[in-house]
Motif scaffolding. Structure first.
Motif, PDB file in Angstrom:
ATOM      1  N   ASP A  41     -25.116 -25.086 -24.819  1.00  0.00           N
ATOM      2  CA  ASP A  41     -25.340 -24.222 -23.788  1.00  0.00           C
ATOM      3  C   ASP A  41     -26.836 -24.342 -23.083  1.00  0.00           C
ATOM      4  O   ASP A  41     -27.380 -23.404 -22.232  1.00  0.00           O
ATOM      5  CB  ASP A  41     -25.702 -22.859 -24.399  1.00  0.00           C
ATOM      6  CG  ASP A  41     -26.668 -22.641 -25.267  1.00  0.00           C
ATOM      7  OD1 ASP A  41     -27.558 -23.698 -25.721  1.00  0.00           O
ATOM      8  OD2 ASP A  41     -27.234 -21.657 -26.042  1.00  0.00           O
ATOM      9  N   VAL A  42     -27.101 -25.715 -22.913  1.00  0.00           N
ATOM     10  CA  VAL A  42     -28.299 -25.967 -22.236  1.00  0.00           C
ATOM     11  C   VAL A  42     -28.488 -25.558 -20.839  1.00  0.00           C
ATOM     12  O   VAL A  42     -29.374 -25.152 -20.416  1.00  0.00           O
ATOM     13  CB  VAL A  42     -28.787 -27.463 -22.562  1.00  0.00           C
ATOM     14  CG1 VAL A  42     -27.587 -28.113 -21.702  1.00  0.00           C
ATOM     15  CG2 VAL A  42     -29.965 -27.914 -21.903  1.00  0.00           C
ATOM     16  N   ASP A  43     -27.199 -25.648 -20.111  1.00  0.00           N
ATOM     17  CA  ASP A  43     -27.134 -25.375 -18.668  1.00  0.00           C
ATOM     18  C   ASP A  43     -26.696 -24.025 -18.576  1.00  0.00           C
ATOM     19  O   ASP A  43     -27.510 -23.413 -17.409  1.00  0.00           O
ATOM     20  CB  ASP A  43     -25.978 -26.408 -17.943  1.00  0.00           C
ATOM     21  CG  ASP A  43     -26.512 -27.763 -17.896  1.00  0.00           C
ATOM     22  OD1 ASP A  43     -27.613 -28.008 -17.646  1.00  0.00           O
ATOM     23  OD2 ASP A  43     -25.587 -28.707 -17.762  1.00  0.00           O
ATOM     24  N   SER A  44     -26.131 -23.547 -19.246  1.00  0.00           N
ATOM     25  CA  SER A  44     -25.323 -21.937 -18.830  1.00  0.00           C
ATOM     26  C   SER A  44     -26.710 -21.103 -19.488  1.00  0.00           C
ATOM     27  O   SER A  44     -26.832 -19.874 -18.692  1.00  0.00           O
ATOM     28  CB  SER A  44     -24.343 -21.639 -19.779  1.00  0.00           C
ATOM     29  OG  SER A  44     -24.561 -21.913 -21.190  1.00  0.00           O
ATOM     30  N   TYR A  69     -32.527 -38.126 -16.420  1.00  0.00           N
ATOM     31  CA  TYR A  69     -31.399 -38.631 -16.222  1.00  0.00           C
ATOM     32  C   TYR A  69     -30.336 -38.099 -17.168  1.00  0.00           C
ATOM     33  O   TYR A  69     -30.255 -38.723 -18.122  1.00  0.00           O
ATOM     34  CB  TYR A  69     -31.149 -40.147 -16.244  1.00  0.00           C
ATOM     35  CG  TYR A  69     -32.339 -40.952 -15.349  1.00  0.00           C
ATOM     36  CD1 TYR A  69     -31.826 -41.436 -13.956  1.00  0.00           C
ATOM     37  CD2 TYR A  69     -33.601 -40.826 -15.462  1.00  0.00           C
ATOM     38  CE1 TYR A  69     -32.924 -41.893 -13.243  1.00  0.00           C
ATOM     39  CE2 TYR A  69     -34.585 -41.580 -14.681  1.00  0.00           C
ATOM     40  CZ  TYR A  69     -34.097 -41.839 -13.470  1.00  0.00           C
ATOM     41  OH  TYR A  69     -35.240 -42.679 -12.577  1.00  0.00           O
ATOM     42  N   ARG A  70     -29.378 -37.190 -16.722  1.00  0.00           N
ATOM     43  CA  ARG A  70     -28.388 -36.639 -17.706  1.00  0.00           C
ATOM     44  C   ARG A  70     -27.202 -37.864 -17.758  1.00  0.00           C
ATOM     45  O   ARG A  70     -26.647 -38.206 -16.996  1.00  0.00           O
ATOM     46  CB  ARG A  70     -27.631 -35.376 -17.180  1.00  0.00           C
ATOM     47  CG  ARG A  70     -26.474 -35.010 -18.065  1.00  0.00           C
ATOM     48  CD  ARG A  70     -26.346 -33.375 -17.881  1.00  0.00           C
ATOM     49  NE  ARG A  70     -27.230 -32.541 -18.268  1.00  0.00           N
ATOM     50  CZ  ARG A  70     -27.505 -32.239 -19.435  1.00  0.00           C
ATOM     51  NH1 ARG A  70     -26.899 -32.749 -20.598  1.00  0.00           N
ATOM     52  NH2 ARG A  70     -28.763 -31.510 -19.964  1.00  0.00           N
ATOM     53  N   LEU A  71     -27.020 -38.094 -19.064  1.00  0.00           N
ATOM     54  CA  LEU A  71     -25.939 -39.421 -19.270  1.00  0.00           C
ATOM     55  C   LEU A  71     -24.811 -38.583 -19.426  1.00  0.00           C
ATOM     56  O   LEU A  71     -24.641 -37.580 -19.901  1.00  0.00           O
ATOM     57  CB  LEU A  71     -26.503 -40.276 -20.383  1.00  0.00           C
ATOM     58  CG  LEU A  71     -28.020 -40.660 -20.277  1.00  0.00           C
ATOM     59  CD1 LEU A  71     -28.311 -41.273 -21.823  1.00  0.00           C
ATOM     60  CD2 LEU A  71     -28.164 -41.491 -19.189  1.00  0.00           C
ATOM     61  N   ASN A  72     -23.703 -39.606 -19.144  1.00  0.00           N
ATOM     62  CA  ASN A  72     -22.267 -38.958 -19.615  1.00  0.00           C
ATOM     63  C   ASN A  72     -21.662 -39.252 -21.039  1.00  0.00           C
ATOM     64  O   ASN A  72     -20.552 -39.518 -21.219  1.00  0.00           O
ATOM     65  CB  ASN A  72     -21.504 -39.463 -18.515  1.00  0.00           C
ATOM     66  CG  ASN A  72     -21.324 -41.036 -18.562  1.00  0.00           C
ATOM     67  OD1 ASN A  72     -21.659 -41.853 -19.565  1.00  0.00           O
ATOM     68  ND2 ASN A  72     -20.964 -41.754 -17.332  1.00  0.00           N
TER      69      ASN A  72
END
Length: 618
Positions: A159-162, A223-226
């Motif tokens: 839930d880091v973004d929400s 840098y958000r990794l995929n």
């Protein structure tokens, strides 16, 4: 962490357990040669053949020869996986969950015992790994361990973004383990020579954020990794195997960035990141490699407190900045007639600047009741009269700057004698180099060698710099940092027979830098120097002097003009004037034109003119 290799033999006698099945040895050898098993053991090809593990800790291995024999370690691991489940947290499946998962998949192990791994399960549940962010705190010259920047990984929950819960995430860091309080010089030396062990650590991200962004006032790049959730969990599971396991640690190769590349290869099998760095692993180069591998899906920027303070202060004139300083020291100055004469909008900007200045000054200090009271009063005033949101221009992406290693090819003339010059710098950046992604006024050069070839095929070592570091941060009305420089190595100086002589030297200096324009710095420093020169009677001779000049970031590139003087204890006086303009042809190519005039009491005036092509790569 509790390890099991020493107790398994005795436990095998006293505890009932299933026997490990017999596997075809050729099949086991093929598994041991697979890149993923090599990555799990952190093996590299030995200099004389065979294998060696980067892990410098016997307790990581189950086989006696496991540090240099991947097959023996694989066989020992298989044997341990079939020990009695009564071992619980001491069982190999609990201690080595990443090995267990891979071997179970590769060999279709359906008959393994089922130990209860309470410690590991609780640890993994607390971290709840879902996604991964690469964190790059920008270079910080005033810390030997951070001069080239640093990299670490942030392990986020689902839930880091929400829910905006990044501060609740964990930071995965690899660094030197230091016992005691070594000074900066000893720290740098031991870091270069492998004098510290390296350890992985998982700590709350908010602690690392405070350390880098606030205590050291460093910009942060995220840098958000995929990586998928499964890939992130695979990597974190391997980190459990590395808790309190020691590695060798070297600043330039086996460092934080190199170890994180290994973890990413664990997360996503098939990545080939570490092979790109056989000699050095400078953090910005590794960030570039990760980006080039297609792992980055988003980049976020967090400015340092210092950058935020200066950004807000830029909206104030000199008198308003003076008021900001007064309010930071005494918020009651808000009632002064001079401050009340400002419109409310200007008061809001001044108060916000004062609060940021107070917070900047007190960062890292023990909690002081007066500072707490002043902060509260300023925050109350800001809440009643809030300023507009602070907007800052994002600086150039660090990985889009030039690469760290530099090859140089030049041609020139010294007093009518033509020469060709060949150079190699292992790292990293000088004041006149291609500027994108680097702060103006920062220089770190390590391991630079220059050779000259004169007419008649006469070769000379022109210079060899062990290190040359310069930090020219401009002073402002609110912040007044010192500028400084330090260098050491070999260089050619005017000699008594009319020919330059090679001397060894160390030098340093301190002074101040001023912002003379948007892209123009002026600096002046007092300097000291100690030199070993065959033309001098004493073995070493000290000198004092000065160094001053201008650094201008212009439409073509960077221009550096400076004057130096050294006044030696034995009476020798040496002075020089130099100017260099770099044209930024591409991010990987620069063309530099330089001229220098040297004066010495030992010989004639010498004039040098040179054109140099510089190729940046790693």
């Amino acid at each position: 962490m509790k390890r099991i290799f020493a107790c398994l033999a005795s436990c095998a006698v006293t505890l009932a357990h299933a026997s490990a099945p017999a596997f075809d040895q050729q099949r086991l050898q093929a598994l041991a040669d697979q890149p993923y098993w090599i990555a799990l053991g952190h093996y590299e090809t030995g200099k004389l053949g065979g294998w060696r593990s980067y892990v410098d800790d016997d307790k990581f291995f189950l086989a006696a020869e496991g540090a240099h024999n991947p097959k023996a370690e694989l066989q020992a691991t298989l044997n341990a996986l079939y020990q009695s489940a009564d071992l619980a947290d001491r069982h190999a499946q609990c201690v080595y969950p990443a090995r267990t998962r891979w071997l179970r998949e590769q060999l279709e192990l359906t008959d393994l015992p089922q130990p209860v791994c309470a410690e590991f399960d609780t640890w993994l549940r607390d971290i709840a790994p879902h996604s991964t962010v690469l964190i790059f705190p920008a270079a910080y010259l005033n810390s030997p361990s951070s001069m080239f920047g640093h990299t670490l990984l942030r392990i986020d929950q689902a839930d880091v973004d929400s829910h905006n819960t990044a501060l609740l995430s964990y930071a995965l860091n690899f660094g030197a383990f230091i016992e005691g309080s070594d000074n900066s010089m000893l720290y740098a030396w031991k870091g270069l020579m492998g004098g510290y062990p390296g350890l992985f650590a998982l700590v709350p991200y908010r602690e690392k954020l405070a350390e880098y962004r606030s205590l050291e006032n460093r910009d942060l790049w995220e840098y958000r990794l995929n990586l998928s959730e499964a890939e992130t969990q695979r990597m974190v599971t391997h980190v459990w195997e590395l808790k309190q396991v020691r590695f060798d640690y070297y600043f330039f190769d086996e460092n934080c960035s190199y170890r994180l590349l290994e973890l990413l290869e664990i997360a996503r099998p098939g990545l080939e990141l570490t092979d790109q760095f056989p000699l050095t692993a400078v953090p910005t180069d590794t960030v570039r490699a990760i980006k080039d591998a297609g792992l980055v899906e988003r980049i976020d920027y967090r400015p340092s407190r210092e950058r935020e303070l200066l950004g807000r202060a830029d909206t104030l004139d000199a008198e308003e900045q003076t008021w900001a300083q007064r309010l930071a020291e005494d918020p009651q100055q808000r009632d002064a007639p001079g401050f009340q004469a400002y419109p409310a909008a200007r008061q809001a900007l001044i108060q916000d600047t004062a609060f940021r200045l107070l917070r900047y000054r007190t960062t890292g200090d023990a909690r002081n009741p007066e500072d707490v009271r002043n902060s509260y009063e300023l925050l109350s005033a800001i809440s009643r009269n809030p300023p507009p949101p602070l907007t800052l221009d994002r600086p150039g992406l660090p990985e889009q700057g030039h690469a760290s290693r530099t090859w140089q090819l030049g041609a020139g003339s010294r007093d009518g004698k033509a020469f060709a010059e060949y150079g190699l710098r292992m790292a990293y950046h000088d004041l006149a180099d291609n500027a994108y992604g680097f702060p103006l006024g920062a220089q770190i050069e390590i391991g630079q060698l220059k050779l000259r070839q004169y007419e008649g095929n006469h070769w000379e070592v022109q210079r060899f710099d062990l290190a040359s570091i310069r930090s020219f941060t401009p002073r402002t009305a609110l912040l007044k940092p010192w500028s400084w420089q330090v260098a050491g190595g070999l260089e050619r100086v005017p000699g008594s027979d009319g020919e330059p002589t090679l001397v060894s030297q160390i030098n340093g200096g301190a002074g101040a830098t001023w912002q003379l324009g948007d892209d123009l710095l002026g600096f002046t420093l007092g300097t000291v120097r100690v030199e070993h020169n065959a033309d001098f009677a004493a073995f070493v001779t000290p000198a004092v002097g000065f160094n001053g000049g201008l650094l201008w970031r212009n439409p073509l590139g960077n221009l550096l003009a400076e004057a130096r003087a050294d006044y030696f204890y034995n009476g020798e006086v040496r002075r020089s004037l130099a100017v260099a303009q770099q044209w930024e042809l591409t991010p990987a190519l620069g063309l530099r034109l330089g001229a220098q005039r040297d004066f010495s009491q030992l010989g004639e005036v010498e004039n040098t003119l040179q054109l140099e092509l510089r190729w940046y790569h790693y």
